[in-house]
Design a protein around this motif. Structure first.
Motif, PDB file in Angstrom:
ATOM      1  N   LYS A 217       0.834  -1.061  -0.057  1.00 22.20           N
ATOM      2  CA  LYS A 217      -0.082  -0.135  -0.003  1.00 22.20           C
ATOM      3  C   LYS A 217       0.868   1.194   0.030  1.00 22.20           C
ATOM      4  N   ARG A 218       0.096   2.255  -0.252  1.00 25.46           N
ATOM      5  CA  ARG A 218       0.843   3.733  -0.063  1.00 25.46           C
ATOM      6  C   ARG A 218       1.258   3.828   1.403  1.00 25.46           C
ATOM      7  N   ASN A 219       2.511   4.035   1.605  1.00 25.18           N
ATOM      8  CA  ASN A 219       3.058   4.448   3.239  1.00 25.18           C
ATOM      9  C   ASN A 219       2.606   5.690   3.493  1.00 25.18           C
ATOM     10  N   GLU A 220       2.246   5.603   4.643  1.00 26.47           N
ATOM     11  CA  GLU A 220       2.014   7.114   5.570  1.00 26.47           C
ATOM     12  C   GLU A 220       2.377   7.017   6.989  1.00 26.47           C
ATOM     13  N   SER A 221       2.608   8.257   7.439  1.00 27.87           N
ATOM     14  CA  SER A 221       3.085   8.363   8.827  1.00 27.87           C
ATOM     15  C   SER A 221       2.229   7.335  10.035  1.00 27.87           C
ATOM     16  N   ALA A 222       0.986   7.370   9.898  1.00 27.45           N
ATOM     17  CA  ALA A 222       0.269   6.613  10.512  1.00 27.45           C
ATOM     18  C   ALA A 222       0.823   5.075  10.732  1.00 27.45           C
ATOM     19  N   PHE A 223       1.291   4.755   9.716  1.00 27.74           N
ATOM     20  CA  PHE A 223       1.747   3.400   9.789  1.00 27.74           C
ATOM     21  C   PHE A 223       3.168   3.032  10.588  1.00 27.74           C
ATOM     22  N   LEU A 224       3.736   4.199  11.084  1.00 28.03           N
ATOM     23  CA  LEU A 224       4.858   4.048  11.900  1.00 28.03           C
ATOM     24  C   LEU A 224       4.716   3.319  13.254  1.00 28.03           C
ATOM     25  N   GLN A 225       3.625   2.988  13.576  1.00 28.27           N
ATOM     26  CA  GLN A 225       3.371   2.338  14.765  1.00 28.27           C
ATOM     27  C   GLN A 225       3.994   0.756  14.548  1.00 28.27           C
ATOM     28  N   TYR A 226       3.715   0.399  13.447  1.00 26.46           N
ATOM     29  CA  TYR A 226       4.497  -0.973  13.058  1.00 26.46           C
ATOM     30  C   TYR A 226       5.786  -0.990  13.322  1.00 26.46           C
ATOM     31  N   VAL A 227       6.579   0.109  12.932  1.00 28.46           N
ATOM     32  CA  VAL A 227       8.027  -0.090  13.139  1.00 28.46           C
ATOM     33  C   VAL A 227       8.305   0.083  14.533  1.00 28.46           C
ATOM     34  N   VAL A 228       7.554   0.711  15.108  1.00 33.78           N
ATOM     35  CA  VAL A 228       7.824   0.950  16.679  1.00 33.78           C
ATOM     36  C   VAL A 228       7.599  -0.372  17.301  1.00 33.78           C
ATOM     37  N   ASN A 229       6.352  -1.144  17.135  1.00 36.34           N
ATOM     38  CA  ASN A 229       6.313  -2.343  17.775  1.00 36.34           C
ATOM     39  C   ASN A 229       7.346  -3.331  17.372  1.00 36.34           C
ATOM     40  N   LYS A 230       7.970  -3.514  16.089  1.00 34.87           N
ATOM     41  CA  LYS A 230       9.093  -4.271  15.835  1.00 34.87           C
ATOM     42  C   LYS A 230      10.221  -4.037  16.673  1.00 34.87           C
ATOM     43  N   LEU A 231      10.420  -2.690  16.717  1.00 34.80           N
ATOM     44  CA  LEU A 231      11.726  -2.215  17.494  1.00 34.80           C
ATOM     45  C   LEU A 231      11.518  -2.856  18.957  1.00 34.80           C
ATOM     46  N   ALA A 232      10.440  -2.444  19.578  1.00 32.84           N
ATOM     47  CA  ALA A 232      10.166  -2.799  20.770  1.00 32.84           C
ATOM     48  C   ALA A 232      10.267  -4.368  21.183  1.00 32.84           C
ATOM     49  N   GLU A 233       9.969  -5.237  20.046  1.00 36.16           N
ATOM     50  CA  GLU A 233      10.253  -6.383  20.063  1.00 36.16           C
ATOM     51  C   GLU A 233      11.586  -6.868  19.927  1.00 36.16           C
ATOM     52  N   ALA A 234      12.439  -6.028  19.224  1.00 40.54           N
ATOM     53  CA  ALA A 234      13.817  -6.570  18.999  1.00 40.54           C
ATOM     54  C   ALA A 234      14.469  -6.186  20.223  1.00 40.54           C
ATOM     55  N   TYR A 235      14.238  -4.889  20.895  1.00 38.38           N
ATOM     56  CA  TYR A 235      15.093  -4.664  21.994  1.00 38.38           C
ATOM     57  C   TYR A 235      14.317  -4.979  23.219  1.00 38.38           C
ATOM     58  N   ASP A 236      13.355  -5.571  23.449  1.00 35.52           N
ATOM     59  CA  ASP A 236      12.681  -6.114  24.517  1.00 35.52           C
ATOM     60  C   ASP A 236      12.410  -5.071  25.577  1.00 35.52           C
ATOM     61  N   VAL A 237      11.656  -4.078  24.896  1.00 37.67           N
ATOM     62  CA  VAL A 237      11.150  -2.952  25.605  1.00 37.67           C
ATOM     63  C   VAL A 237       9.855  -2.746  25.250  1.00 37.67           C
ATOM     64  N   SER A 238       9.092  -1.594  25.773  1.00 34.73           N
ATOM     65  CA  SER A 238       7.810  -1.408  25.751  1.00 34.73           C
ATOM     66  C   SER A 238       7.897  -0.276  24.308  1.00 34.73           C
ATOM     67  N   PRO A 239       6.824  -0.246  23.592  1.00 32.36           N
ATOM     68  CA  PRO A 239       6.623   0.588  22.496  1.00 32.36           C
ATOM     69  C   PRO A 239       6.795   2.077  23.095  1.00 32.36           C
ATOM     70  N   GLU A 240       6.350   2.338  24.290  1.00 30.14           N
ATOM     71  CA  GLU A 240       6.498   3.511  24.931  1.00 30.14           C
ATOM     72  C   GLU A 240       7.934   4.001  25.117  1.00 30.14           C
ATOM     73  N   ASP A 241       8.844   2.943  25.264  1.00 30.74           N
ATOM     74  CA  ASP A 241      10.321   3.102  25.594  1.00 30.74           C
ATOM     75  C   ASP A 241      10.760   3.625  24.432  1.00 30.74           C
ATOM     76  N   VAL A 242      10.282   2.904  23.314  1.00 36.53           N
ATOM     77  CA  VAL A 242      10.944   3.089  21.847  1.00 36.53           C
ATOM     78  C   VAL A 242      10.734   4.627  21.531  1.00 36.53           C
ATOM     79  N   ALA A 243       9.141   4.912  21.763  1.00 32.74           N
ATOM     80  CA  ALA A 243       8.826   6.352  21.235  1.00 32.74           C
ATOM     81  C   ALA A 243       9.601   7.232  22.223  1.00 32.74           C
ATOM     82  N   ARG A 244       9.746   7.278  23.484  1.00 32.88           N
ATOM     83  CA  ARG A 244      10.440   7.999  24.248  1.00 32.88           C
ATOM     84  C   ARG A 244      12.074   8.131  23.903  1.00 32.88           C
ATOM     85  N   GLN A 245      12.610   7.227  23.551  1.00 29.88           N
ATOM     86  CA  GLN A 245      13.975   7.420  23.467  1.00 29.88           C
ATOM     87  C   GLN A 245      14.277   7.874  22.182  1.00 29.88           C
TER      88      GLN A 245
END
Length: 256
Positions: A217-245
């Motif tokens: 699909k056409r990408n857009e900023s609203a889809f950034l949450q999926y990147v955040v969730n994958k980063l949270a999984e990779a670093y074993d932290v919460s999505p909120e921690d990813v957003a904050r850092q």
């Protein structure tokens, strides 16, 4: 949870029909800032106009994309330099790209070096594009390493060795987007093994490279949450921690 999309081509024709709705969906998904890079002289003027319609939300970056470099690059850069108003937050999108052709290799390197000099002069960070050109790009940056204010290596998809080489520039971070979520990507393992979370910022590069499950699909900023969730999984932290850092990292690089 507040997120920053550090790289989106919101000025593209792909968003012309529903720009306001795209922005509203992004806001609803927690994306409270977007950074928009120019790629050529025409887009630079359009981006400045667009960002003035969304003050405090959309921020302009001015630069000549390596794939747009031709023999007239000196004249183009001279006109671009005039557009650096106080609202511009970075020099970008600049860099080197030898993926398709090396026809303008010399011109790309010279144009990139001139824009690196802009970064030193203005104290604005760089938004750097690199494809099949990391060694040449690093060679240019080394000449200015002590004087550079910092920046982002946009759309990083490399291995641990490549990450280490880029992160040896202490004031730079890696831009991470939808590729992280792709089925055959090993990027999450690379990041977790070799890249501290304080050296990452979020990006979409929209309308390109939509993350899973929106791929195709056409990408857009609203889809950034999926990147955040994958980063949270990779670093074993919460999505909120990813957003904050990552927001702290944005603040450090862009001084907003």
């Amino acid at each position: 949870m507040e997120l920053t999309d550090t790289h989106i081509h919101l000025d593209g024709e792909e968003f012309a029909a529903d720009l306001h709705e795209v922005v509203e969906r992004a806001r609803a998904a927690g994306v409270n800032r977007v950074f928009i890079p120019a790629i050529d002289l025409n887009s630079a003027a359009n981006i400045l106009s667009l960002c003035r319609h969304y003050p405090g939300y959309a921020y302009p970056m001015i630069g000549l994309h390596p794939e747009e470099v031709r023999d007239d690059y000196r004249e183009v850069l001279a006109e671009m330099r005039k557009l650096f108003t106080p609202e511009v937050i970075a020099v970008g999108e600049v860099g080197l790209d030898f993926y398709w052709s090396r026809e303008f290799e010399k011109q790309q390197i010279e144009a990139f070096e001139q824009q690196v000099q802009w970064s030193v002069e203005t104290r604005l960070p760089l938004m750097i594009h690199s494809r099949k050109a990391q060694q040449e790009l690093v060679a240019v940056l080394r000449r200015y390493e002590k004087d550079l204010p910092g920046g982002v290596f946009h759309c990083f998809t490399g291995n641990e060795k490549e990450a280490a080489q880029l992160l040896s520039f202490n004031r730079f971070v890696l831009g991470i987007g939808g590729v992280l979520t792709f089925k055959n990507s090993h990027l999450s393992e690379v990041l977790a093994a070799s890249v501290p979370l304080d050296r990452i910022v979020l990006e979409t590069d929209a309308p390109y490279m939509a993350p899973v499950p929106m791929r195709g699909k056409r990408n857009e900023s609203a889809f950034l949450q999926y990147v955040v969730n994958k980063l949270a999984e990779a670093y074993d932290v919460s999505p909120e921690d990813v957003a904050r850092q990552t927001n702290l990292n944005v603040q450090r690089i862009f001084k907003l």
